[in-house]
Write a protein that holds these residues in place. Structure first.
Motif, mmCIF file in Angstrom:
data_model
loop_
_atom_site.group_PDB
_atom_site.id
_atom_site.type_symbol
_atom_site.label_atom_id
_atom_site.label_comp_id
_atom_site.label_asym_id
_atom_site.label_seq_id
_atom_site.Cartn_x
_atom_site.Cartn_y
_atom_site.Cartn_z
ATOM 1 N N SER A 21 0.817 -1.208 0.000
ATOM 2 C CA SER A 21 0.000 0.000 0.000
ATOM 3 C C SER A 21 0.844 1.247 0.000
ATOM 4 C CB SER A 21 -0.904 -0.001 1.243
ATOM 5 O OG SER A 21 -0.114 -0.035 2.422
ATOM 6 N N PRO A 313 4.641 2.645 7.994
ATOM 7 C CA PRO A 313 3.174 2.792 8.072
ATOM 8 C C PRO A 313 2.750 4.150 8.607
ATOM 9 C CG PRO A 313 4.000 1.320 9.782
ATOM 10 C CD PRO A 313 5.138 1.561 8.858
ATOM 11 N N GLU A 314 3.631 4.827 9.362
ATOM 12 C CA GLU A 314 3.261 6.124 9.917
ATOM 13 C C GLU A 314 3.120 7.202 8.852
ATOM 14 O OE1 GLU A 314 7.721 5.842 9.887
ATOM 15 O OE2 GLU A 314 6.040 4.548 10.468
ATOM 16 N N GLY A 316 1.309 7.009 6.287
ATOM 17 C CA GLY A 316 -0.107 7.074 5.961
ATOM 18 C C GLY A 316 -0.354 7.205 4.474
ATOM 19 N N SER A 317 -1.593 7.520 4.177
ATOM 20 C CA SER A 317 -1.995 7.692 2.777
ATOM 21 C C SER A 317 -1.690 9.123 2.342
ATOM 22 C CB SER A 317 -3.477 7.385 2.607
ATOM 23 O OG SER A 317 -3.879 7.586 1.273
ATOM 24 N N ARG A 318 -0.976 9.274 1.249
ATOM 25 C CA ARG A 318 -0.598 10.593 0.739
ATOM 26 C C ARG A 318 -1.025 10.722 -0.718
ATOM 27 N NH1 ARG A 318 2.923 13.585 4.188
ATOM 28 N NH2 ARG A 318 2.864 12.510 6.211
ATOM 29 N N SER A 349 6.811 0.487 0.467
ATOM 30 C CA SER A 349 6.656 0.183 1.893
ATOM 31 C C SER A 349 7.274 -1.170 2.239
ATOM 32 C CB SER A 349 5.159 0.179 2.263
ATOM 33 O OG SER A 349 4.479 -0.842 1.546
#
Length: 354
Positions: A21, A313-314, A316-318, A349
């Motif tokens: 992701s 994971p920190e 996030g979605s960008r 990731s």
């Protein structure tokens, strides 16, 4: 920030399917920030930086064509004067110039190909031809120096050579002034255009000028020895100075061979590697990436850079614009300008894609 330009992939990164992701951006698509007011014309070429690059190529071709004409004229004069004065050193100078004219003609052909960019069969462009031509030119000049040295030794062992130093001195003075003037002009153009091809031609003019200095000194000494007790040494002057000049000039093409060989083998230039690592380290620290890998290569005037960042994971979605902004930072820091710079800036990731 304006969207980045999309150029063909450089092929210097690891290829694999996008995974995870955290995989963002278009793998293998190098990005360049478009400067303000920059766009593309009907033919797809950049109408700001691209026009500058095209103009530089055209200037390079004009300079090389001009150099070919002057070199050919000087070569013809040198060969004729060498035969008239019975001077092997002047004859070598003329033949050396003739070889250089032929090599410069090949350089002009390479410059034309570089200005065309990529093709269906050469999708990364023709950058690889530039160091190959430098290598060929350098090998030919090195062999010429070796042949001249052996010929000079042969003349020395055969009791020298009778040379008419008067006409020879007139030639080398005039040729030397022309050659050093052209060396300065070519060196200035090479620095202005960032052209290895013109820089190679400038080195050839410098070599020719140094040859003329040596010849001028030997011919002047030969004229001075006439009628003295040392007149018996006069037949040895011409082959002796040719042997010395050949040995002194030999390191110049050999050094160019080494530089061109590193480009052909794609040995990573240490200065570019350190610069890219420093930029990537700063990006990783500012944006919170866990790790990165970088790969660089240089082929002629082309620079290839591949950087992959590992995101946690920190992050996030960008949005894609966030990653394009990072690409823009890197391109600006490297002063990267297409088509001579190829950038692959990738994000993942999963550590296996580093």
């Amino acid at each position: 920030m304006l969207p980045p330009e999309r150029l063909p992939a450089s092929g210097h990164g690891r290829r694999g399917p996008a995974s995870g992701s955290g995989q963002a951006g278009r793998r293998g698509q190098p990005g360049f920030p478009a400067p303000p007011g920059c766009g593309k014309g009907p033919d797809g070429r950049r109408i700001a930086g691209g026009i500058l690059q095209i103009d530089d190529n055209r200037r390079e071709q004009r300079v090389l064509a001009w150099s070919i004409g002057i070199t050919t004229i000087l070569a013809a004069i040198g060969i004729a004067c060498g035969l008239f004065a019975n001077s092997s050193s002047i004859l070598f100078d003329g033949l050396y110039s003739l070889i250089d004219a032929a090599m410069t003609a090949l350089a002009l052909g390479v410059s034309v190909l570089l200005s065309r960019g990529s093709s269906r069969h050469f999708q990364f462009g023709f950058w690889h031809l530039e160091p190959m031509l430098v290598l060929l030119n350098s090998v030919v000049l090195a062999l010429s120096c070796g042949y001249a040295f052996l010929g000079a030794l042969n003349d020395l062992f055969r009791a020298g050579r009778g040379t008419d130093f008067g006409p020879g001195l007139l030639y080398v003075v005039g040729a030397g002034l022309a050659e050093f003037s052209l060396w300065l002009a070519m060196r200035r153009q090479a620095r202005r255009l960032g052209s290895d091809l013109i820089a190679l031609d400038a080195r050839a003019w410098l070599i020719s000028g140094l040859l003329s200095i040596g010849l001028g000194l030997s011919f002047g000494l030969g004229l001075a020895l006439h009628g003295t007790e040392w007149a018996g040494l006069i037949p040895y002057l011409d082959p002796a100075i040719l042997a010395v000049m050949a040995l002194l000039l030999l390191p110049v093409p050999l050094a160019a061979c080494w530089r061109a060989g590193k480009d052909i083998l794609e040995i990573a230039p240490s200065d570019l590697d350190e610069r890219v690592r420093a930029i990537a380290q700063g990006i990783a620290e500012r944006h919170g990436f866990h790790d990165f890998t970088s790969y660089v290569a240089k082929t002629g005037r082309a620079r290839f850079v591949d950087i992959t960042f590992l995101a946690g994971p920190e992050l996030g979605s960008r949005p894609l614009g966030y990653f394009d902004g990072i690409r823009g930072e890197i391109a600006a820091a490297l002063e990267a300008r297409p088509p001579s710079h190829w950038l692959n800036i990738e994000f993942t990731s999963e550590r296996r894609w580093l």
